[in-house]
Design a protein around this motif. Structure first.
Motif, short mmCIF file in Angstrom:
data_model
loop_
_atom_site.label_atom_id
_atom_site.label_comp_id
_atom_site.label_asym_id
_atom_site.label_seq_id
_atom_site.Cartn_x
_atom_site.Cartn_y
_atom_site.Cartn_z
N ILE A 28 -19.56 34.16 19.43
CA ILE A 28 -19.63 33.19 18.61
C ILE A 28 -21.59 32.57 18.10
O ILE A 28 -21.54 32.05 17.64
CB ILE A 28 -18.79 31.74 18.27
N ASN A 29 -21.81 31.52 19.56
CA ASN A 29 -22.31 31.32 20.41
C ASN A 29 -23.87 32.44 19.87
O ASN A 29 -24.84 31.53 19.79
CB ASN A 29 -22.49 30.12 21.05
N PHE A 30 -23.92 32.87 20.50
CA PHE A 30 -24.93 34.12 20.50
C PHE A 30 -25.50 34.40 19.26
O PHE A 30 -26.10 34.51 18.89
CB PHE A 30 -24.26 35.39 21.10
N PHE A 31 -24.34 34.53 17.77
CA PHE A 31 -24.68 34.68 16.74
C PHE A 31 -24.84 33.59 15.98
O PHE A 31 -26.40 33.43 15.39
CB PHE A 31 -23.19 35.06 15.63
N ILE A 32 -24.62 31.97 16.23
CA ILE A 32 -25.27 30.71 15.16
C ILE A 32 -26.54 30.85 16.04
O ILE A 32 -27.08 30.34 15.25
CB ILE A 32 -23.67 29.77 16.30
N THR A 33 -26.84 30.76 17.26
CA THR A 33 -28.18 30.61 18.28
C THR A 33 -28.84 31.80 17.16
O THR A 33 -30.30 31.58 17.29
CB THR A 33 -27.83 31.12 19.68
N PHE A 34 -28.76 32.94 16.93
CA PHE A 34 -29.10 33.83 16.49
C PHE A 34 -29.98 33.36 15.24
O PHE A 34 -30.97 33.35 14.61
CB PHE A 34 -28.44 35.41 16.60
N LEU A 35 -29.12 32.70 14.54
CA LEU A 35 -29.13 32.21 12.37
C LEU A 35 -29.93 31.05 13.67
O LEU A 35 -30.63 30.64 12.02
CB LEU A 35 -27.46 31.58 12.10
N LEU A 36 -29.70 30.85 14.40
CA LEU A 36 -31.23 29.24 14.59
C LEU A 36 -31.71 28.99 14.48
O LEU A 36 -32.57 28.53 13.99
CB LEU A 36 -30.02 28.35 15.36
N PHE A 61 -32.61 37.84 23.16
CA PHE A 61 -32.16 37.58 24.71
C PHE A 61 -32.65 36.24 24.47
O PHE A 61 -31.75 35.37 25.63
CB PHE A 61 -34.24 37.68 25.53
N ALA A 62 -32.73 35.75 23.18
CA ALA A 62 -33.00 33.80 23.22
C ALA A 62 -31.80 33.81 22.54
O ALA A 62 -30.79 32.62 23.06
CB ALA A 62 -33.48 33.15 21.96
N SER A 63 -30.68 34.44 22.12
CA SER A 63 -29.78 34.26 21.65
C SER A 63 -28.27 34.07 23.03
O SER A 63 -27.38 33.63 22.45
CB SER A 63 -29.06 35.32 20.30
N ALA A 64 -29.39 35.30 23.29
CA ALA A 64 -27.83 35.76 24.59
C ALA A 64 -27.82 33.86 25.41
O ALA A 64 -26.28 34.23 26.45
CB ALA A 64 -28.75 36.71 25.93
N PHE A 65 -28.59 33.96 25.53
CA PHE A 65 -29.16 32.70 26.75
C PHE A 65 -28.49 31.52 26.18
O PHE A 65 -27.38 30.51 26.49
CB PHE A 65 -30.59 32.18 26.50
#
Length: 272
Positions: free
Chosen positions: A17-25, A44-48
């Protein structure tokens, strides 16, 4: 055994969920700051971001949680966009955090609108008990709404208007008139930064002692290569409004002979 399996599944879902949200952000931050982000860096940023979200499993004081949020945002921005000038980096971190607040506001507003009480807080961070699917859908719609606002803003900066540009570099500056043209899609090949095409005669003094870049461009007569430099900043004025463009290049052209303006730029280079 079942409890262990449940925890593993919970951690996996939280990460996804947070990978996806970070991806969008990060994508929204790139739009707002007019930067291009490479797919690998975005992943990689989304994974972090997904890994950082697991901090919910640890109880920590508010002030430490706040510092970790800012630090994690800085790490995510560095992973996504790489090294840049301090002011540009700080701006990207601020926009990323601002985008997070926008997402949070839209999702919370939607839940309040539908009178939902499925909101919990851990480590000063809100978490929504609406299921993985519901949260992902909410985050996606928050992203769509945010992008729509950015698009409307860019359209508001009307193409075809004449602006005043003040280009500054190393204590020197040049002021000239510029045409806002959405058809100008030029970008510096390596950084993806936007490009202002300006009269060589007017901006040549600013390019002294600068590492010039060569930017390929298409013209009416065919292909061309323009020398370009990065100024410290470009102040864009129109009517009673002033904006500042950061991390843009100024390409020098000998064909800018129009009597009304001496430069052409895409309105999207303006930072929101």
């Amino acid at each position: 055994m079942k409890g262990g399996i449940f925890i593993v599944i919970y951690v996996d879902i939280l990460f996804i969920i947070n990978f996806f949200i970070t991806f969008l952000l990060v994508s929204l931050t790139a739009r707002l700051t007019k930067r291009r982000v490479k797919t690998a860096r975005l992943v990689f940023a989304s994974a972090f971001g997904g890994i950082y979200s697991l901090i919910i499993l640890v109880s920590i004081p508010f002030y430490i949680s706040l510092m970790l949020k800012v630090l994690s945002a800085a790490v995510i921005i560095f992973i996504a966009f790489g090294g840049m000038r301090l002011k540009s980096f700080a701006l990207c971190v601020f926009v990323f955090l601002f985008s997070s607040f926008v997402f949070l506001g839209i999702i919370t507003g939607a839940l309040m609108l539908f009178k939902s009480e499925r909101i919990a807080v851990s480590n000063s961070t809100p978490y929504f008990n609406i299921g993985a699917r519901g949260l992902l859908i909410s985050a996606f719609f928050a992203y769509v709404i945010s992008c729509a606002v950015v698009r409307l803003y860019n359209k508001k900066v009307s193409a075809g208007e004449i602006y005043t540009l003040k280009i500054e570099r190393q204590g020197q500056s040049v002021t000239l008139f510029a045409l806002a043209d959405t058809g100008n899609k030029l970008r510096e090949p390596f950084s993806g930064s936007g490009v202002i095409v300006a009269s060589r005669e007017k901006v040549k003094p600013l390019s002294k002692n600068s590492a010039l870049r060569v930017i390929p461009a298409s013209t009416v007569s065919g292909s061309a290569y323009l020398e370009a430099f990065m100024p410290d900043r470009v102040i864009i004025k129109c009517k009673n409004k002033t904006e500042t463009a950061l991390s843009v290049y100024v390409a020098m052209s000998g064909d800018m002979d129009n009597s009304e303006y001496s430069a052409v730029f895409n309105p999207e280079i303006i930072s929101v």
